[in-house]
Design a protein around this motif. Structure first.
Motif, PDB file in Angstrom:
ATOM      1  N   GLY A  12       0.643  10.599  -0.668  1.00  0.00           N
ATOM      2  CA  GLY A  12       1.946  10.247  -0.111  1.00  0.00           C
ATOM      3  C   GLY A  12       2.615  11.396   0.616  1.00  0.00           C
ATOM      4  N   ARG A  13       2.347  12.626   0.180  1.00  0.00           N
ATOM      5  CA  ARG A  13       3.038  13.779   0.763  1.00  0.00           C
ATOM      6  C   ARG A  13       2.291  14.417   1.924  1.00  0.00           C
ATOM      7  N   TYR A  14       0.954  14.433   1.850  1.00  0.00           N
ATOM      8  CA  TYR A  14       0.194  15.258   2.793  1.00  0.00           C
ATOM      9  C   TYR A  14      -0.654  14.478   3.806  1.00  0.00           C
ATOM     10  N   ARG A  15      -0.873  13.188   3.630  1.00  0.00           N
ATOM     11  CA  ARG A  15      -1.665  12.461   4.613  1.00  0.00           C
ATOM     12  C   ARG A  15      -0.867  12.260   5.896  1.00  0.00           C
ATOM     13  N   PRO A  16      -1.441  12.581   7.048  1.00  0.00           N
ATOM     14  CA  PRO A  16      -0.716  12.365   8.305  1.00  0.00           C
ATOM     15  C   PRO A  16      -0.439  10.885   8.547  1.00  0.00           C
ATOM     16  N   GLY A  17       0.737  10.598   9.097  1.00  0.00           N
ATOM     17  CA  GLY A  17       1.088   9.232   9.432  1.00  0.00           C
ATOM     18  C   GLY A  17       0.513   8.814  10.772  1.00  0.00           C
ATOM     19  N   LEU A  18       1.001   7.706  11.297  1.00  0.00           N
ATOM     20  CA  LEU A  18       0.491   7.154  12.542  1.00  0.00           C
ATOM     21  C   LEU A  18       1.208   7.769  13.740  1.00  0.00           C
ATOM     22  N   PRO A  19       0.480   8.121  14.797  1.00  0.00           N
ATOM     23  CA  PRO A  19       1.119   8.599  16.028  1.00  0.00           C
ATOM     24  C   PRO A  19       1.978   7.503  16.657  1.00  0.00           C
ATOM     25  N   PRO A  20       3.006   7.869  17.404  1.00  0.00           N
ATOM     26  CA  PRO A  20       3.887   6.872  18.031  1.00  0.00           C
ATOM     27  C   PRO A  20       3.129   5.867  18.899  1.00  0.00           C
ATOM     28  N   GLU A  21       2.093   6.334  19.612  1.00  0.00           N
ATOM     29  CA  GLU A  21       1.340   5.423  20.476  1.00  0.00           C
ATOM     30  C   GLU A  21       0.624   4.347  19.659  1.00  0.00           C
ATOM     31  N   VAL A  22       0.153   4.718  18.481  1.00  0.00           N
ATOM     32  CA  VAL A  22      -0.528   3.751  17.607  1.00  0.00           C
ATOM     33  C   VAL A  22       0.479   2.753  17.048  1.00  0.00           C
ATOM     34  N   ILE A  23       1.644   3.249  16.659  1.00  0.00           N
ATOM     35  CA  ILE A  23       2.694   2.361  16.147  1.00  0.00           C
ATOM     36  C   ILE A  23       3.090   1.338  17.210  1.00  0.00           C
ATOM     37  N   THR A  43      -3.614  -0.285   1.454  1.00  0.00           N
ATOM     38  CA  THR A  43      -2.355   0.315   1.919  1.00  0.00           C
ATOM     39  C   THR A  43      -2.153   1.733   1.409  1.00  0.00           C
ATOM     40  N   GLY A  44      -2.816   2.117   0.312  1.00  0.00           N
ATOM     41  CA  GLY A  44      -2.573   3.446  -0.243  1.00  0.00           C
ATOM     42  C   GLY A  44      -1.113   3.607  -0.601  1.00  0.00           C
ATOM     43  N   THR A  45      -0.480   4.639  -0.083  1.00  0.00           N
ATOM     44  CA  THR A  45       0.946   4.854  -0.337  1.00  0.00           C
ATOM     45  C   THR A  45       1.827   4.202   0.723  1.00  0.00           C
ATOM     46  N   ASP A 206      -0.839  25.493   2.536  1.00  0.00           N
ATOM     47  CA  ASP A 206      -0.414  24.543   1.505  1.00  0.00           C
ATOM     48  C   ASP A 206      -0.692  23.113   1.940  1.00  0.00           C
ATOM     49  N   GLY A 207      -0.473  22.825   3.219  1.00  0.00           N
ATOM     50  CA  GLY A 207      -0.746  21.492   3.726  1.00  0.00           C
ATOM     51  C   GLY A 207      -2.216  21.143   3.679  1.00  0.00           C
ATOM     52  N   VAL A 208      -3.072  22.098   3.997  1.00  0.00           N
ATOM     53  CA  VAL A 208      -4.515  21.860   3.950  1.00  0.00           C
ATOM     54  C   VAL A 208      -4.957  21.574   2.525  1.00  0.00           C
ATOM     55  N   LEU A 209      -4.486  22.370   1.565  1.00  0.00           N
ATOM     56  CA  LEU A 209      -4.846  22.130   0.173  1.00  0.00           C
ATOM     57  C   LEU A 209      -4.308  20.789  -0.318  1.00  0.00           C
ATOM     58  N   GLY A 210      -3.073  20.466   0.059  1.00  0.00           N
ATOM     59  CA  GLY A 210      -2.514  19.175  -0.329  1.00  0.00           C
ATOM     60  C   GLY A 210      -3.307  18.021   0.242  1.00  0.00           C
ATOM     61  N   TYR A 211      -3.702  18.169   1.506  1.00  0.00           N
ATOM     62  CA  TYR A 211      -4.529  17.133   2.126  1.00  0.00           C
ATOM     63  C   TYR A 211      -5.856  16.986   1.381  1.00  0.00           C
ATOM     64  N   LEU A 212      -6.507  18.100   1.089  1.00  0.00           N
ATOM     65  CA  LEU A 212      -7.784  18.036   0.375  1.00  0.00           C
ATOM     66  C   LEU A 212      -7.637  17.289  -0.950  1.00  0.00           C
TER      67      LEU A 212
END
Length: 262
Positions: A12-23, A43-45, A206-212
């Motif tokens: 929920g905290r570290y996965r990138p969301g959708l780009p505006p073009e995709v939305i 759906t995940g989070t 920190d973001g890379v570790l959170g993503y992992l």
């Protein structure tokens, strides 16, 4: 045990969301009739639902992981527009049955299609998608398949600790039998378009570790009592690529949009 056991908070905290073009593409897909209904599978989070909350009146978000759904509920419910409906359901896509008469205008699969019995799910959806509805399969490269040099170096660290074969929790990652577009073209939703959206992201250590820790191949529990050593190794390798804790990722969001033939 879910292959994403223990990852929900990181997801929920570290996965990138959708780009505006995709939305924007998803907002225009499917039927425009009201009420508009969205079915988000895996759906995940709730990343897709969060991006499209103001575009649909009736949303069903499905996942097999109870912890993911708890995070989604906490994040999404306060954001729900007045009058809209959101149902968070736990279950397998291959067995999902919506309420009687409920038919989706858009079905989304974001970073999840490879986990499913695709042909079975698409055959089942043929009963539950509105006549002019659409099915969208969304994916970008994970760190495991990324081509940025710093990401490849981090992947090598993961492999040093967990082995060269890509993990899926306590098991192995499933091999993909065929390209996503080919699967869609073999289904009822055989009128398929493909869209490629370049994405540039900026990460910190920190973001890379959170993503992992949000992934099935590097979930926290897989490292056991070696987790501190793993984090130290990741920090050490990343320091070779930046002196200001900034790491650029170039990626591509691929959207396969399937509809029934006219």
């Amino acid at each position: 045990m879910s292959v994403f056991e223990g990852t929900a908070g990181y997801y929920g905290r570290y996965r990138p969301g959708l780009p505006p073009e995709v939305i924007a593409l998803l907002a225009d897909a499917g039927s425009a009739s009201r009420p508009r209904r969205l079915l988000d599978i895996g759906t995940g989070t709730g990343l897709v639902v969060k991006a499209l909350l103001d575009q649909f009146d009736d949303i069903i978000a499905l996942d097999t992981d109870a912890d993911m759904l708890v995070v989604a509920e906490t994040d999404l419910r306060p954001r729900l527009p007045h009058g809209a409906r959101l149902s968070l359901c736990r279950g397998a896509a291959e067995e999902f049955m919506p309420p009687q008469g409920w038919r989706a205008d858009l079905v989304t699969f974001c970073r999840v299609f490879h986990w499913l019995d695709r042909a079975a799910v698409l055959a089942r959806l043929n009963q539950h998608v509105a006549p002019h509805g659409a099915v969208a399969v969304l994916a970008d490269r994970s760190l495991w398949t990324a081509t940025n040099p710093w990401q490849q170096a981090v992947r090598s660290v993961v492999q040093d600790f967990l082995g060269t074969q890509r993990r899926a929790g306590s098991g192995a990652f499933p091999a993909s039998p065929e390209p996503f577009g080919q699967t869609l073209r073999s289904s009822a939703f055989s009128n398929v378009s493909e869209t490629y959206v370049p994405v540039r992201r900026t990460w910190s250590t920190d973001g890379v570790l959170g993503y992992l820790y949000s992934t099935s191949f590097a979930a926290p529990h897989l490292f056991g009592d070696r987790r501190d050593r793993f984090e130290t190794a990741v920090k050490r390798i990343l320091a070779l690529f930046s002196d200001n804790d900034t790491f650029i990722e170039d990626n591509t969001f691929v959207i396969h949009l399937g509809r029934r033939p006219a």
